[in-house]
Design a protein around this motif. Structure first.
Motif, mmCIF file in Angstrom:
data_model
loop_
_atom_site.group_PDB
_atom_site.id
_atom_site.type_symbol
_atom_site.label_atom_id
_atom_site.label_comp_id
_atom_site.label_asym_id
_atom_site.label_seq_id
_atom_site.Cartn_x
_atom_site.Cartn_y
_atom_site.Cartn_z
ATOM 1 N N ALA A 306 0.832 -1.206 0.000
ATOM 2 C CA ALA A 306 0.000 0.000 0.000
ATOM 3 C C ALA A 306 0.868 1.259 0.000
ATOM 4 O O ALA A 306 0.569 2.233 -0.706
ATOM 5 N N GLN A 307 1.945 1.236 0.781
ATOM 6 C CA GLN A 307 2.822 2.410 0.843
ATOM 7 C C GLN A 307 3.472 2.661 -0.522
ATOM 8 O O GLN A 307 3.604 3.814 -0.953
ATOM 9 N N LYS A 308 3.856 1.600 -1.205
ATOM 10 C CA LYS A 308 4.434 1.748 -2.544
ATOM 11 C C LYS A 308 3.419 2.360 -3.510
ATOM 12 O O LYS A 308 3.755 3.248 -4.302
ATOM 13 N N ALA A 309 2.165 1.869 -3.444
ATOM 14 C CA ALA A 309 1.128 2.383 -4.340
ATOM 15 C C ALA A 309 0.872 3.868 -4.091
ATOM 16 O O ALA A 309 0.719 4.655 -5.037
ATOM 17 N N LEU A 310 0.840 4.266 -2.827
ATOM 18 C CA LEU A 310 0.586 5.667 -2.495
ATOM 19 C C LEU A 310 1.773 6.550 -2.869
ATOM 20 O O LEU A 310 1.592 7.650 -3.410
ATOM 21 N N THR A 311 2.966 6.078 -2.591
ATOM 22 C CA THR A 311 4.172 6.864 -2.905
ATOM 23 C C THR A 311 4.295 7.093 -4.405
ATOM 24 O O THR A 311 4.714 8.170 -4.861
ATOM 25 N N ALA A 312 3.889 6.075 -5.190
ATOM 26 C CA ALA A 312 3.962 6.191 -6.648
ATOM 27 C C ALA A 312 3.043 7.284 -7.174
ATOM 28 O O ALA A 312 3.278 7.834 -8.264
ATOM 29 N N ARG A 313 1.976 7.611 -6.429
ATOM 30 C CA ARG A 313 1.030 8.634 -6.864
ATOM 31 C C ARG A 313 1.176 9.932 -6.069
ATOM 32 O O ARG A 313 0.307 10.794 -6.116
ATOM 33 N N ALA A 314 2.278 10.072 -5.329
ATOM 34 C CA ALA A 314 2.490 11.276 -4.515
ATOM 35 C C ALA A 314 3.011 12.438 -5.328
ATOM 36 O O ALA A 314 3.033 13.578 -4.842
ATOM 37 N N GLY A 315 3.452 12.181 -6.558
ATOM 38 C CA GLY A 315 3.932 13.258 -7.416
ATOM 39 C C GLY A 315 5.184 13.929 -6.906
ATOM 40 O O GLY A 315 5.442 15.104 -7.214
ATOM 41 N N GLY A 316 5.989 13.203 -6.126
ATOM 42 C CA GLY A 316 7.227 13.766 -5.613
ATOM 43 C C GLY A 316 7.042 14.752 -4.469
ATOM 44 O O GLY A 316 8.017 15.342 -3.984
ATOM 45 N N VAL A 317 5.807 14.930 -3.989
ATOM 46 C CA VAL A 317 5.536 15.868 -2.896
ATOM 47 C C VAL A 317 5.869 15.196 -1.564
ATOM 48 O O VAL A 317 5.568 14.020 -1.353
ATOM 49 N N ALA A 318 6.484 15.947 -0.685
ATOM 50 C CA ALA A 318 6.829 15.408 0.636
ATOM 51 C C ALA A 318 5.594 15.391 1.537
ATOM 52 O O ALA A 318 4.689 16.213 1.381
ATOM 53 N N PRO A 319 5.540 14.461 2.475
ATOM 54 C CA PRO A 319 4.414 14.438 3.413
ATOM 55 C C PRO A 319 4.441 15.659 4.324
ATOM 56 O O PRO A 319 5.485 16.303 4.509
ATOM 57 N N ALA A 320 3.306 15.981 4.897
ATOM 58 C CA ALA A 320 3.225 17.106 5.833
ATOM 59 C C ALA A 320 4.053 16.806 7.070
ATOM 60 O O ALA A 320 4.350 15.640 7.381
ATOM 61 N N ALA A 321 4.436 17.847 7.775
ATOM 62 C CA ALA A 321 5.224 17.664 8.991
ATOM 63 C C ALA A 321 4.469 16.800 9.998
ATOM 64 O O ALA A 321 5.061 15.973 10.687
ATOM 65 N N ARG A 385 -11.464 6.895 0.608
ATOM 66 C CA ARG A 385 -11.777 8.121 -0.134
ATOM 67 C C ARG A 385 -10.776 8.395 -1.247
ATOM 68 O O ARG A 385 -11.156 8.819 -2.337
ATOM 69 N N VAL A 386 -9.509 8.149 -0.974
ATOM 70 C CA VAL A 386 -8.488 8.371 -2.000
ATOM 71 C C VAL A 386 -8.701 7.414 -3.172
ATOM 72 O O VAL A 386 -8.587 7.789 -4.338
ATOM 73 N N SER A 387 -9.035 6.158 -2.859
ATOM 74 C CA SER A 387 -9.257 5.168 -3.918
ATOM 75 C C SER A 387 -10.467 5.522 -4.771
ATOM 76 O O SER A 387 -10.503 5.213 -5.966
ATOM 77 N N ALA A 388 -11.471 6.154 -4.158
ATOM 78 C CA ALA A 388 -12.683 6.517 -4.899
ATOM 79 C C ALA A 388 -12.462 7.711 -5.818
ATOM 80 O O ALA A 388 -13.269 7.981 -6.699
ATOM 81 N N ASN A 389 -11.361 8.418 -5.611
ATOM 82 C CA ASN A 389 -11.044 9.590 -6.433
ATOM 83 C C ASN A 389 -10.421 9.130 -7.753
ATOM 84 O O ASN A 389 -9.263 8.712 -7.803
ATOM 85 N N LYS A 390 -11.198 9.216 -8.824
ATOM 86 C CA LYS A 390 -10.727 8.714 -10.126
ATOM 87 C C LYS A 390 -9.513 9.474 -10.638
ATOM 88 O O LYS A 390 -8.681 8.944 -11.372
ATOM 89 N N SER A 391 -9.392 10.738 -10.231
ATOM 90 C CA SER A 391 -8.269 11.546 -10.719
ATOM 91 C C SER A 391 -6.940 11.134 -10.103
ATOM 92 O O SER A 391 -5.880 11.564 -10.571
ATOM 93 N N ALA A 392 -6.973 10.297 -9.049
ATOM 94 C CA ALA A 392 -5.725 9.861 -8.415
ATOM 95 C C ALA A 392 -4.917 8.976 -9.357
ATOM 96 O O ALA A 392 -3.686 8.909 -9.254
ATOM 97 N N GLY A 393 -5.581 8.273 -10.268
ATOM 98 C CA GLY A 393 -4.885 7.504 -11.301
ATOM 99 C C GLY A 393 -4.248 6.221 -10.840
ATOM 100 O O GLY A 393 -3.249 5.777 -11.427
ATOM 101 N N PHE A 394 -4.779 5.585 -9.806
ATOM 102 C CA PHE A 394 -4.221 4.307 -9.351
ATOM 103 C C PHE A 394 -4.453 3.227 -10.406
ATOM 104 O O PHE A 394 -5.551 3.133 -10.978
#
Length: 533
Positions: A306-321, A385-394
């Motif tokens: 799951a972490q790999k799948a999310l990181t792949a769609r993070a767009g290079g943005v760092a997580p919040a503090a 909710r993230v998975s339901a967002n079609k624009s996320a492109g998973f």
């Protein structure tokens, strides 16, 4: 010539025979035993988890909350389950006092064998922030408000003899609490409810009476075209049971509806009881410490995927503090920002490190169990909710990885102890045996202008049994009341027996008013109780 009213009174089954002295004593003993069983179960679970009572008030509040939750199921029993027995009583298939005990027993079994999917579908309607702080003052105000509001409306409609939906009532009460909570915190009222889940449940409640009416009418038409037995379509003879094969069919459908009602409606109380337990005794109930031995290894694997799948769609943005706060804001405000996905990935990694560090769920320290559950619940809701967002492109593989991880999270947080099922089963089953007469008379005498026939009763019951059983499979709450009473109306219309429009008007009025009234009741109670607590 006797009037129709005189004929109907003369053919009315005996509804006056009660449980008798022995039955009344047994009923009282069963209620007392159920209360003692709940108290003993909570005590043993808390003791096994090492909980030491340092203050009496939280446990008093817990006990009161549990009694109110079980009281809701008790009222649900004599309000809703009367629909299941009306057909067998008015076709002389079973004596009234036998039918209610029979139905109560199969409601009991239905609750015990239920899946739990409906329970957590109902809970998902609640605002996430209230679920996370369910043990706080606001949490107790939430639980008390929605349950008391539901009980008030159920009792009011029962007193008037109007079949009304307990599912509708409870969902309206939950929405009322969510809206009131949002307004009290300066947000728009619409932000206080999980509207996606509410929409799914709303469609189920909206369509179920239509399905009951149309399907029952069609089934009655099919029966008339294929089964050429006049007795099946005749008014039951005064006091005489139907032919054996018809009787078996009607008893079977009554049994099926009772079982399906228990498996569906009984779960609503289970979900709320689990919220109460998690908030008050998190050490014992926040996490499922009885997960299988291989759970932790599977959890680690699914966490990494799951972490790999999310990181792949993070767009290079760092997580919040503060990744946890970012995910919480995403759920509360329903607004996805660039750091939402990377923050969720960071939260997934943190949860995995916690589980791996403790070795097993069973070894999570009591002081950390509620925090870990909150993190798991946050991650689960955010992934949904993230998975339901079609624009996320998973991709398809990434979507499967997220689904598998969510399933692993839910195994640790969405569980129902056996004793909770038994307690709810007792409440629902015992409630079936009390107060059934008002609703039975409405269903049996006041929907159609002619006496209910064997074919009409069987058609309505078969459709209700199938509809409720199917809804349970998909984790959707439906109304036994709406399905069955609309089914009886459908068969009356199909047989051209005529409908009593005053009763139909009351049914429709209750159906229309249940949501707004329960929303207003629970919202008002929440505002008052949140000030008191």
């Amino acid at each position: 010539m006797a009037t129709m009213a005189e004929t109907r009174v003369s053919s009315r089954p005996d509804l006056e025979k009660g449980l008798g002295t022995a039955g009344g004593i047994g009923f009282g003993a069963a209620v007392l035993a159920a209360i003692l069983f709940v108290a003993y179960s909570v005590y043993t679970d808390a003791a096994a988890a090492g909980v030491q009572a340092r203050a009496v008030l939280p446990f008093v509040m817990l006990f009161i909350a549990l009694l109110i939750a079980l009281g809701f199921e008790f009222v649900n029993g004599f309000h809703d389950t009367a629909n299941a027995v009306a057909t067998v009583i008015y076709t002389n298939s079973m004596p009234a006092h036998v039918a209610v005990v029979w139905s109560g027993f199969f409601n009991f079994l239905g609750v015990l064998l239920s899946t739990g999917a409906v329970a957590f579908g109902i809970v998902s309607l609640l605002p996430v922030e209230l679920i996370l702080q369910v043990g706080s003052d606001a949490g107790f105000a939430m639980v008390f408000s929605l349950l008391i509001a539901a009980i008030i409306w159920n009792l009011a409609t029962w007193y008037l003899g109007i079949p009304s939906s307990s599912s509708h009532t409870l969902i309206g009460s939950i929405i009322g609490v969510g809206v009131a909570n949002a307004l009290l915190h300066g947000r728009g009222g619409t932000s206080g409810v999980e509207w996606g889940q509410a929409q799914n449940i709303g469609w189920a409640l909206l369509l179920s009476p239509l399905i009951g009416f149309i399907a029952s009418a069609l089934l009655f038409f099919v029966a008339r075209g294929t089964i050429r037995n006049k007795e099946l379509y005749s008014e039951p003879r005064d006091g005489l049971p139907p032919p054996w094969w018809i009787r078996i069919l009607l008893v079977f459908t009554c049994t099926g509806v009772s079982f399906a009602h228990g498996s569906n409606d009984g779960q609503k109380g289970m979900g709320l009881i689990m919220l109460i337990l998690i908030g008050t005794v998190p050490t014992a109930y926040a996490l499922n410490r009885a997960v299988p031995a291989h759970y932790e290894a599977q959890f680690h694997t699914s966490s990494v995927d799951a972490q790999k799948a999310l990181t792949a769609r993070a767009g290079g943005v760092a997580p919040a503090a503060d990744a946890r706060a970012a995910v919480t804001n995403f759920i509360a405000n329903r607004t996805q920002t660039p750091d939402t996905v990377p923050s969720l990935a960071a939260l997934v990694g943190d949860i995995d490190r916690q589980v791996t560090g403790y070795g097993t769920i069973a070894h999570v320290p009591s002081t950390q169990s509620k925090n870990m559950r909150n993190d798991m619940y946050l991650a689960s809701e955010a992934i949904k909710r993230v998975s339901a967002n079609k624009s996320a492109g998973f991709s398809e593989a990434e979507g499967k990885a997220l689904t598998a991880y969510k399933g692993s999270l839910d195994k640790a947080t969405r569980f129902i102890p056996t004793w909770v099922k038994i307690a709810v089963a007792f409440a629902l089953g015992l409630g079936t045996m009390i107060g059934w007469k008002r609703i039975v008379v409405t269903v049996g005498e006041k929907i159609g202008k002619s006496h209910l026939t064997y074919a009409q009763g069987a058609s309505a019951e078969l459709v209700a049994m199938a509809t409720i059983g199917l809804a349970d499979t998909f984790g959707l709450p439906v109304s036994t009341t709406h399905v069955l009473s609309s089914g009886v109306a459908g068969t009356m219309a199909a047989n051209r027996s005529g409908l009593q429009m005053s009763t139909i008007r009351n049914l429709v009025l209750a159906w229309v008013l249940t949501l707004p009234v329960s929303i207003l009741l629970s919202g008002t109670l929440y505002v008052i109780l949140s000030r008191i607590f």
